[in-house]
Design an enzyme around this catalytic site. Sequence first.
Site, PDB file in Angstrom:
ATOM      1  CB  SER A  39      38.225 -26.889 -78.735  1.00 40.16           C
ATOM      2  OG  SER A  39      37.696 -26.652 -80.016  1.00 40.16           O
ATOM      3  CB  SER A  41      40.997 -33.383 -78.220  1.00 36.09           C
ATOM      4  OG  SER A  41      39.688 -33.415 -77.672  1.00 36.09           O
ATOM      5  CB  SER A 111      33.313 -31.680 -69.557  1.00 38.21           C
ATOM      6  OG  SER A 111      33.776 -32.744 -70.356  1.00 38.21           O
TER       7      SER A 111
HETATM    8  N1  LIG Z   1      41.467 -39.618 -85.010  1.00 31.31           N
HETATM    9  C1  LIG Z   1      41.536 -38.615 -85.871  1.00 31.31           C
HETATM   10  N2  LIG Z   1      42.362 -38.658 -86.932  1.00 31.31           N
HETATM   11  C2  LIG Z   1      42.425 -37.632 -87.793  1.00 31.31           C
HETATM   12  N3  LIG Z   1      41.724 -36.499 -87.678  1.00 31.31           N
HETATM   13  C3  LIG Z   1      40.879 -36.402 -86.639  1.00 31.31           C
HETATM   14  C4  LIG Z   1      40.750 -37.440 -85.694  1.00 31.31           C
HETATM   15  N4  LIG Z   1      39.865 -37.052 -84.747  1.00 31.31           N
HETATM   16  C5  LIG Z   1      39.450 -35.838 -85.113  1.00 31.31           C
HETATM   17  N5  LIG Z   1      40.064 -35.436 -86.249  1.00 31.31           N
HETATM   18  C6  LIG Z   1      39.841 -34.163 -86.934  1.00 31.31           C
HETATM   19  O1  LIG Z   1      40.119 -33.124 -86.015  1.00 31.31           O
HETATM   20  C7  LIG Z   1      39.168 -32.095 -86.127  1.00 31.31           C
HETATM   21  C8  LIG Z   1      38.523 -31.854 -84.778  1.00 31.31           C
HETATM   22  O2  LIG Z   1      37.800 -33.015 -84.399  1.00 31.31           O
HETATM   23  P1  LIG Z   1      36.438 -32.892 -83.585  1.00 31.31           P
HETATM   24  O3  LIG Z   1      35.537 -31.908 -84.225  1.00 31.31           O
HETATM   25  O4  LIG Z   1      35.947 -34.271 -83.401  1.00 31.31           O
HETATM   26  O5  LIG Z   1      36.977 -32.300 -82.207  1.00 31.31           O
HETATM   27  P2  LIG Z   1      36.167 -31.949 -80.891  1.00 31.31           P
HETATM   28  O6  LIG Z   1      36.994 -32.460 -79.761  1.00 31.31           O
HETATM   29  O7  LIG Z   1      34.775 -32.419 -81.003  1.00 31.31           O
HETATM   30  O8  LIG Z   1      36.226 -30.361 -80.875  1.00 31.31           O
HETATM   31  P3  LIG Z   1      35.167 -29.328 -80.236  1.00 31.31           P
HETATM   32  O9  LIG Z   1      35.347 -29.383 -78.749  1.00 31.31           O
HETATM   33  O10 LIG Z   1      35.611 -27.994 -80.777  1.00 31.31           O
HETATM   34  O11 LIG Z   1      33.792 -29.713 -80.669  1.00 31.31           O
HETATM   35  C9  LIG Z   1      38.185 -32.513 -87.214  1.00 31.31           C
HETATM   36  O12 LIG Z   1      38.545 -31.885 -88.412  1.00 31.31           O
HETATM   37  C10 LIG Z   1      38.383 -34.006 -87.308  1.00 31.31           C
HETATM   38  O13 LIG Z   1      38.127 -34.490 -88.601  1.00 31.31           O
END
Ligand SMILES: Nc1ncnc2c1ncn2[C@@H]1O[C@H](COP(=O)(O)OP(=O)(O)OP(=O)(O)O)[C@@H](O)[C@H]1O
Length: 218
Positions: A39, A41, A111
């Site tokens: 989460s 990432s 996952s």
């Molecule tokens: N490459 C990146 N550079 C800077 N910030 C990022 C980057 N990728 C994601 N973030 C930031 O990190 C946070 C978490 O990203 P995201 O919601 O895409 O994660 P996730 O893996 O989908 O988490 P979850 O499993 O909880 O849904 C967000 O605030 C996003 O803007």
Amino acid sequence: MSTLGNSTNIFWHECPVGNHERQKLLNQKGCVVWITGLSGSGKSTLACSLGRELHSRGKLSYILDGDNLRHGLNKDLGFKAEDRIENIRRVGEVAKLFADAGLICVASLISPYRKDRDACRAMLPDDNFIEVFMNMPLELCEKRDAKGLYKLARAGKIKGFTGIDDPYEPPLNCEIEIRQKDGVCPAPCAMAGQVVSYLGRERIPAISMIYTPSIHVL
Ligand SMILES: Nc1ncnc2c1ncn2[C@@H]1O[C@H](COP(=O)(O)OP(=O)(O)OP(=O)(O)O)[C@@H](O)[C@H]1O
Ligand SMILES: [Mg+2]
């Protein structure tokens, strides 16, 4: 108790328009891009950036995001181990249908268990499942804590949180790994570029818009 696979007298009805015809119509070959990681990432961020990039190249994609699916298809499931397994199984099956429809299906879910991801991979022909591992350190994800869930998990208010008190099993043989370079996370468009370049490079021929039976994704 699970009743999965208990049905009897089940038949397959062949439909007149097949996978190849749909691919020809769309000028692309369907596949599943499966994004896994902790989460925070960046799975959803990558999925959105990738969806935008593919769209701008005239490629039809659809995002299956774990959070969004829990509002509908999977709203009857929680986070205990058996529910997580069923969550992934359902998404795998839906992703398979999207790929069969000819779309580039981008599935973004934590996952956490390798066995479940591998089961989804096994549903598809070998090169139609592209696993993308968001290899970001827990410290970074926890620092981001976009949803405030790590804080709750550390305080013991959420039990069984992946990376804290539930395991995350990294892929052993993923197609693509996204990681920090010199301690810096690549920008979302750079992460999407890495996936697009894989799709173009590994999936003959590079970024072609003309359908041939051998064309893969782009
Ligand atoms: N490459 C990146 N550079 C800077 N910030 C990022 C980057 N990728 C994601 N973030 C930031 O990190 C946070 C978490 O990203 P995201 O919601 O895409 O994660 P996730 O893996 O989908 O988490 P979850 O499993 O909880 O849904 C967000 O605030 C996003 O803007
Ligand atoms: Mg997300």
